[in-house]
Design a protein around this motif. Structure first.
Motif, short mmCIF file in Angstrom:
data_model
loop_
_atom_site.label_atom_id
_atom_site.label_comp_id
_atom_site.label_asym_id
_atom_site.label_seq_id
_atom_site.Cartn_x
_atom_site.Cartn_y
_atom_site.Cartn_z
N ALA A 1 -0.39 12.41 -13.59
CA ALA A 1 0.54 13.20 -12.47
C ALA A 1 -0.37 12.77 -10.98
O ALA A 1 0.13 12.27 -10.09
CB ALA A 1 0.61 14.52 -12.52
N THR A 2 -1.80 12.92 -11.12
CA THR A 2 -2.68 12.58 -10.14
C THR A 2 -2.53 11.03 -9.74
O THR A 2 -2.49 10.59 -8.54
CB THR A 2 -4.06 13.05 -10.23
OG1 THR A 2 -3.89 14.17 -10.36
CG2 THR A 2 -4.77 12.73 -8.90
N VAL A 3 -2.47 10.13 -10.70
CA VAL A 3 -2.49 8.75 -10.46
C VAL A 3 -1.06 8.37 -9.84
O VAL A 3 -0.99 7.45 -8.95
CB VAL A 3 -2.64 8.00 -12.21
CG1 VAL A 3 -2.31 6.46 -11.82
CG2 VAL A 3 -4.00 8.19 -12.39
N LEU A 4 -0.03 8.83 -10.29
CA LEU A 4 1.26 8.71 -9.75
C LEU A 4 1.29 8.96 -8.27
O LEU A 4 1.56 8.46 -7.49
CB LEU A 4 2.22 9.12 -10.52
CG LEU A 4 3.76 8.83 -10.40
CD1 LEU A 4 4.00 7.35 -10.06
CD2 LEU A 4 4.63 9.62 -11.30
N ARG A 5 0.76 10.25 -8.13
CA ARG A 5 0.64 11.02 -6.67
C ARG A 5 0.01 10.05 -5.65
O ARG A 5 0.40 9.59 -4.50
CB ARG A 5 0.38 12.27 -6.48
CG ARG A 5 -0.06 13.02 -5.21
CD ARG A 5 0.06 14.45 -5.44
NE ARG A 5 1.63 14.82 -5.20
CZ ARG A 5 1.72 16.05 -5.08
NH1 ARG A 5 1.06 17.24 -4.83
NH2 ARG A 5 3.07 16.32 -4.80
N LEU A 6 -1.32 9.69 -6.19
CA LEU A 6 -2.10 8.71 -5.28
C LEU A 6 -1.55 7.47 -5.01
O LEU A 6 -1.33 6.86 -4.04
CB LEU A 6 -3.40 8.68 -6.21
CG LEU A 6 -4.30 9.85 -5.90
CD1 LEU A 6 -5.70 9.54 -6.93
CD2 LEU A 6 -4.98 10.06 -4.55
N LEU A 7 -0.70 6.79 -6.08
CA LEU A 7 -0.28 5.26 -5.86
C LEU A 7 1.02 5.64 -4.88
O LEU A 7 1.24 4.70 -3.87
CB LEU A 7 0.34 5.06 -7.21
CG LEU A 7 -0.73 4.59 -8.12
CD1 LEU A 7 -0.12 4.11 -9.52
CD2 LEU A 7 -1.37 3.27 -7.64
N ARG A 8 1.79 6.85 -4.94
CA ARG A 8 2.67 6.98 -4.10
C ARG A 8 2.46 7.19 -2.60
O ARG A 8 3.13 6.92 -1.63
CB ARG A 8 3.77 8.11 -4.41
CG ARG A 8 4.98 8.05 -5.64
CD ARG A 8 5.29 9.10 -6.03
NE ARG A 8 6.25 8.97 -7.20
CZ ARG A 8 6.59 9.72 -7.98
NH1 ARG A 8 6.26 10.97 -7.87
NH2 ARG A 8 7.65 9.10 -9.08
N ALA A 9 1.07 7.71 -2.32
CA ALA A 9 0.74 8.12 -1.11
C ALA A 9 -0.27 6.68 -0.59
O ALA A 9 -0.61 6.75 0.58
CB ALA A 9 -0.43 8.98 -1.28
N GLY A 10 -0.16 5.89 -1.32
CA GLY A 10 -0.51 4.53 -0.85
C GLY A 10 -1.86 4.10 -1.34
O GLY A 10 -2.69 2.99 -0.82
N ALA A 11 -2.47 4.67 -2.52
CA ALA A 11 -3.67 4.08 -2.99
C ALA A 11 -3.63 2.74 -3.33
O ALA A 11 -2.69 2.24 -3.91
CB ALA A 11 -3.93 5.00 -4.40
N ASP A 12 -4.78 1.93 -3.06
CA ASP A 12 -4.86 0.61 -3.45
C ASP A 12 -5.26 0.28 -4.87
O ASP A 12 -6.47 0.63 -5.31
CB ASP A 12 -5.74 -0.08 -2.26
CG ASP A 12 -5.86 -1.57 -2.32
OD1 ASP A 12 -5.32 -2.15 -3.59
OD2 ASP A 12 -6.38 -2.27 -1.50
N MET A 13 -4.16 -0.28 -5.63
CA MET A 13 -4.54 -0.73 -7.02
C MET A 13 -5.63 -1.74 -7.18
O MET A 13 -6.12 -1.88 -8.44
CB MET A 13 -3.32 -0.76 -7.77
CG MET A 13 -2.40 0.46 -8.11
SD MET A 13 -0.96 -0.02 -8.96
CE MET A 13 -0.30 -1.28 -8.07
N THR A 14 -5.86 -2.64 -6.24
CA THR A 14 -6.61 -3.66 -6.49
C THR A 14 -8.23 -3.47 -5.88
O THR A 14 -8.85 -4.36 -6.36
CB THR A 14 -6.44 -4.82 -5.32
OG1 THR A 14 -6.48 -4.44 -3.95
CG2 THR A 14 -4.88 -5.13 -5.49
N LEU A 15 -8.48 -2.18 -5.40
CA LEU A 15 -9.81 -1.97 -5.23
C LEU A 15 -10.53 -1.91 -6.58
O LEU A 15 -10.22 -1.59 -7.50
CB LEU A 15 -10.01 -0.76 -4.47
CG LEU A 15 -9.33 -0.69 -3.05
CD1 LEU A 15 -9.62 0.68 -2.34
CD2 LEU A 15 -10.06 -1.61 -2.09
N ARG A 16 -11.92 -2.25 -6.44
CA ARG A 16 -12.66 -2.36 -7.88
C ARG A 16 -13.97 -1.66 -7.52
O ARG A 16 -14.46 -1.54 -6.46
CB ARG A 16 -12.95 -3.91 -8.22
CG ARG A 16 -11.91 -4.55 -8.10
CD ARG A 16 -12.27 -5.97 -8.60
NE ARG A 16 -10.91 -6.89 -8.99
CZ ARG A 16 -10.49 -6.95 -10.31
NH1 ARG A 16 -11.06 -6.38 -11.15
NH2 ARG A 16 -9.23 -7.53 -10.38
N THR A 17 -14.46 -1.12 -8.57
CA THR A 17 -15.96 -0.85 -8.67
C THR A 17 -16.87 -1.63 -8.40
O THR A 17 -16.71 -2.88 -8.52
CB THR A 17 -16.09 0.41 -9.81
OG1 THR A 17 -16.15 -0.85 -10.98
CG2 THR A 17 -14.83 1.19 -10.45
#
Length: 132
Positions: free
Chosen positions: A23-39
């Motif tokens: 649920a947090t993953v989905l909420r962050l993605l909807r808020a604009g979290a960048d899936m391409t960032l890397r550790t």
């Protein structure tokens, strides 16, 4: 800042992915979290979720990408003057990670309808074809 990274390159999205909080993953993605960032080790949140066996988090990413694809289809239909085009959902699609095999997406401020429509089926197809 939803994409703030710590000294090891970790973001809130990565933290939610490693802890198995879909649920947090989905909420962050909807808020604009960048899936391409890397550790610092070069891993994305999606890779982390897969490695930890958090299938619900992987499913949350798929859900988000489905929402992005639907919004892009709607935007394309509106731009083309098509009837029956629903309203696109709000939020940001953010970039799509390399392991999904497609780039780009509407940014935090959204993108013109033509840009938003480009590549929606490629994103979905590439993600589904990834075996995840």
């Amino acid at each position: 800042e939803v994409n703030l990274q710590n000294s090891d390159g970790w973001t809130a999205l990565m933290d939610a992915a490693i802890k198995g909080h879909p649920a947090t993953v989905l909420r962050l993605l909807r808020a604009g979290a960048d899936m391409t960032l890397r550790t610092a080790e070069g891993k994305t949140a999606l890779q982390i979720a897969k490695e930890k066996g958090h299938t619900e988090c992987v499913a949350a990413v798929k859900t988000f990408l489905g929402e992005v694809a639907a919004a892009r289809r709607d935007a394309a239909a509106v731009e083309a003057g098509g009837a029956g085009a629903g309203s696109a959902s709000g939020g940001s699609s953010g970039p799509v990670p390399e392991e999904i095999g497609a780039a780009g997406g509407a940014g935090a401020g959204g993108a013109p309808a033509g840009e938003a429509a480009a590549g929606a089926s490629a994103v979905t197809s590439a993600f589904i074809g990834e075996g995840g």
